[in-house]
Design a protein around this motif. Structure first.
Motif, mmCIF file in Angstrom:
data_model
loop_
_atom_site.group_PDB
_atom_site.id
_atom_site.type_symbol
_atom_site.label_atom_id
_atom_site.label_comp_id
_atom_site.label_asym_id
_atom_site.label_seq_id
_atom_site.Cartn_x
_atom_site.Cartn_y
_atom_site.Cartn_z
ATOM 1 N N LYS A 35 -54.682 -86.635 -26.001
ATOM 2 C CA LYS A 35 -53.266 -86.929 -26.184
ATOM 3 C C LYS A 35 -52.977 -88.222 -25.433
ATOM 4 C CE LYS A 35 -48.641 -85.318 -25.579
ATOM 5 N NZ LYS A 35 -47.837 -84.371 -26.220
ATOM 6 N N SER A 37 -50.156 -91.004 -24.175
ATOM 7 C CA SER A 37 -48.725 -91.125 -23.903
ATOM 8 C C SER A 37 -48.447 -92.385 -23.098
ATOM 9 C CB SER A 37 -48.209 -89.896 -23.146
ATOM 10 O OG SER A 37 -48.780 -89.843 -21.855
ATOM 11 N N LYS A 51 -57.375 -82.805 -24.134
ATOM 12 C CA LYS A 51 -56.722 -81.545 -24.466
ATOM 13 C C LYS A 51 -57.688 -80.510 -25.016
ATOM 14 C CE LYS A 51 -52.391 -82.221 -23.674
ATOM 15 N NZ LYS A 51 -51.747 -81.434 -22.657
#
Length: 128
Positions: A35, A37, A51
């Motif tokens: 993931k 971000s 993840k």
């Protein structure tokens, strides 16, 4: 399952109380699920977090193990199709001679078969 590795096979799984074994078909792909971000707290620097992992592989030569004798009997076409249609997570073990075993859960995602006019029917299931 009575043993971690049944001779001649490198993947095994249990479904509805029956143990099945097979050989990975040309591949065993292990990929990281990540993931990405970017937040104000990170000051605009991209952050990547792991993840989990996904794995995909095909299985050829599926056989059912008789738990009392540890003998393998090749499954038929209808059983292979039924395994695919079950659509449920299946515990599996992946092994290689002289190496560590890995386990997880897999779903059989597809079934394919082929045969020519003079050939015996062969089939393969794909897992994810």
């Amino acid at each position: 399952m009575s043993r971690n590795r049944i001779e001649g096979y490198n993947v095994s799984f249990v479904l509805n109380g029956k143990t099945y074994v097979g050989v990975t078909a040309h591949n065993f792909d292990l990929q990281m699920k990540e993931k990405t971000s970017i937040t104000k707290d990170d000051q605009g620097i991209e952050q990547i977090r792991i993840k989990g992992h996904t794995y995909t592989f095909g299985i050829d030569g599926i056989a059912e193990i008789n738990e009392t004798s540890d003998e393998a009997t090749k499954i038929d076409r209808d059983t292979a199709i039924a395994l695919t249609l079950a659509g449920q997570p299946i515990p599996f073990i992946y092994t290689a001679t002289g190496a560590k075993s890995y386990s997880g859960k897999v779903i059989i995602t597809s079934y394919s078969e082929k045969s020519g006019a003079d050939d015996e029917l062969t089939y393969n299931v794909s897992c994810k």
